[in-house]
Design an enzyme around this catalytic site. Structure first.
Site, short mmCIF file in Angstrom:
data_model
loop_
_atom_site.label_atom_id
_atom_site.label_comp_id
_atom_site.label_asym_id
_atom_site.label_seq_id
_atom_site.Cartn_x
_atom_site.Cartn_y
_atom_site.Cartn_z
CB CYS A 1 11.99 -1.68 6.61
SG CYS A 1 11.68 -0.02 5.99
CB THR B 1 5.89 5.51 12.54
OG1 THR B 1 5.84 6.20 11.30
CG2 THR B 1 5.90 4.01 12.29
CD GLU C 1 2.32 5.83 9.72
OE1 GLU C 1 1.21 5.34 9.41
OE2 GLU C 1 3.39 5.28 9.44
CE1 TYR D 1 11.80 5.06 6.06
CE2 TYR D 1 10.55 5.03 4.02
CZ TYR D 1 10.64 5.34 5.36
OH TYR D 1 9.58 5.93 6.00
CB CYS E 1 13.44 1.42 12.66
SG CYS E 1 12.37 0.22 11.93
CG HIS F 1 13.98 6.64 9.99
ND1 HIS F 1 13.87 5.55 10.82
CD2 HIS F 1 12.77 6.76 9.38
CE1 HIS F 1 12.65 5.05 10.73
NE2 HIS F 1 11.96 5.76 9.86
FE1 SF4 Z 1 11.10 1.05 10.39
FE2 SF4 Z 1 10.83 1.09 7.79
FE3 SF4 Z 1 8.71 1.51 9.31
FE4 SF4 Z 1 10.62 3.39 9.16
S1 SF4 Z 1 9.28 2.67 7.47
S2 SF4 Z 1 9.65 2.63 11.02
S3 SF4 Z 1 12.44 2.12 8.94
S4 SF4 Z 1 9.87 -0.37 9.19
#
Ligand code: SF4
Length: 479
Positions: A298, A189, A256, A295, A102, A291
């Protein structure tokens, strides 16, 4: 579009320079530290192949009219914004963890909108170049990582006053055919298992900081780019037989990395901002709001799995019928649905940007993330409370497999009849891993630390207007 296997095969054709635990990984995509994260990202590809998820997982490209993954699609309406949140909850429920993709999705939306505005104001050609780049991203169904956070050095100083000027990624050379960048980005990420890295500035920049105002796309195996994969809680468990003590075959958080850019050349067609610092703030604000709203999708999906695992564990413990236990499970439901509701709300109140794509309501989006920084800890606490001390003291899977003591351990760790001890152990391991340090810190700092949200919230709350309304209702002062 690719399926999960094709995605993994497409990564294997690339040769990035990756380090982990002090060693260069010659074949990162076969390494136990990387595989779980790659496997998680592959779910975003596989789900897009399923007819029953087509409406959520795919969209029609506004560039080509073809069916594309929603992860490469711009937000063209409120419906797209809401579908994104639904998609994230769906995948969060399928994987129980961060599926990484994402960041790039929000990155392409931010770059699309800002390049349009730079071109309009300055007569540049960034937007047309980005359009072409996006078309390729959609056609080839590439995964892009968003690289925003700089290492920042002395945080009391702006980038251009740092004793070491490389503390923020910057342009060190401008050539007729492109730019050369240097610096480091951290907490990125899904970077190792992405095809592309979208480099974006981390803050708004005045003219003195023009060299730090850089947006560009770098292939994962570009010469001069090195990725250092970070350590995570319990990461050595990924190397154990069967990964049993990881609780799941997917990664904990998003795999990460720290990215080192040692004079990386970026050709002009991949450069989307090179010095226009006055637009960097908008890019950061938009990206962050999109973003932060995510949250509520997800993390709600992940917490659904945590809730289900905790409920099943209380059933095995024989405590699920207790009204106190039920109340604590209800509290988890309340916390999870609250973050989801505000993510959907921030999308429903979206507005159209000049470039045509749609922005979430920033106040609600930042409120989502602020709540996540607290609620995920509370969900973890409740899961710990209900799961019991076994979550942190359970003997290893190797002990349960040991010929001499395994049978005894299996006997003494049994719960309610009809539930194998192995299933109870697996649930404990999932809850332990998904409520441990890496997961909680990610919920706190991912998409920006709590204070970053509070700054936006206060700005967006418009206190003078609220004071005016209060004065009117109470009947004091002048309007
Ligand atoms: Fe996607 Fe959630 Fe991971 Fe961010 S924390 S990259 S919004 S899955």
């Amino acid at each position: 579009m690719m399926n999960g296997k094709q995605y993994i095969d497409s990564l294997k054709a690339r040769k990035p320079r990756v380090y982990y635990l002090g060693e260069r990984l010659r074949d990162p995509y076969s390494h136990p530290a990387i595989i779980p994260h790659m496997r998680t990202a592959a779910v975003t590809y596989d789900l897009a192949m399923e007819d029953r998820h087509a409406e959520i997982m795919t969209a029609t490209s506004h560039l080509t009219g073809e069916k594309v993954s929603r992860f490469t699609h711009l937000f063209w309406s409120v419906d797209d914004l809401i579908k994104k949140i639904e998609m994230l909850r769906l995948i969060g429920r399928e994987t129980g963890t961060c599926f990484q993709r994402c960041v790039g999705l929000d990155g392409i939306n931010a770059i699309w909108s800002v390049t349009y505005e730079i071109d309009r104001a300055k007569g540049t050609e960034y937007h047309a170049k980005f359009r072409k780049y996006l078309e390729r991203l959609q056609k080839e169904d590439l995964m892009s990582a968003g690289a925003m956070t700089d290492v920042k050095g002395d945080r009391s100083l702006p980038p251009w006053q740092q004793p070491d000027p490389d503390m923020y990624v910057r342009i060190v050379e401008r050539r007729p055919d492109g730019i050369v960048i240097r610096g480091a980005k951290t907490h990125i990420t899904g970077a190792v298992n992405s095809h592309e890295i979208l480099v974006m500035p981390t803050l708004g920049l005045p003219p003195e900081g023009a060299d730090y105002a850089v947006v560009c796309a770098v292939p994962i195996d570009a010469p001069g780019l090195t990725l250092v994969f970070g350590r995570q809680t319990n990461d050595e468990r990924k190397e154990e037989e069967g990964m049993f003590d990881c609780g799941t075959s997917f990664g904990v958080v998003g795999g990460e990395s720290t990215l080192l850019f040692e004079d990386v050349f970026v050709p002009s067609e991949r450069v989307f901002m090179a010095g226009e610092g006055e637009f960097a703030g908008s890019l950061v604000d938009r990206f962050s709001s999109w973003h932060r709203a995510n949250y509520g999708g997800c993390k709600a999906g992940n917490a659904d799995i945590l809730l289900g695992a905790t409920a099943l564990l209380t059933e095995i413990h024989g405590t699920i019928k207790n009204s106190i236990v039920k109340d604590k499970l209800t509290e988890i439901v309340h916390l999870v649905e609250t973050i989801y509701a505000s993510a959907v709300g921030s999308s429903a109140l979206g507005t159209k940007l000049p470039a045509g794509n749609w922005m979430v309501d920033p106040l609600l989006a930042n409120t989502v993330k602020q709540n996540v920084t607290r609620f995920l800890y509370q969900v973890g606490r409740l899961a710990h409370d209900l799961g019991g001390g076994i979550l942190s003291t359970l003997p290893s899977d190797a002990d349960f497999r040991n010929g001499e003591i395994g049978g005894l351990l299996t006997k003494y760790f049994a719960g309610k009849e009809g539930f194998p001890t192995e299933e109870k152990r697996k649930l404990c391991r999932y809850i332990e891993n998904m409520t441990s340090v890496a997961t909680l810190v990610e919920a706190l700092h991912g998409a920006g630390s709590p204070q970053a949200q509070r700054i936006v919230m206060l700005r967006q709350a418009n206190l003078p207007e609220k004071t005016r309304m209060a004065k009117k209702v109470i009947g004091i002062g002048k309007e």
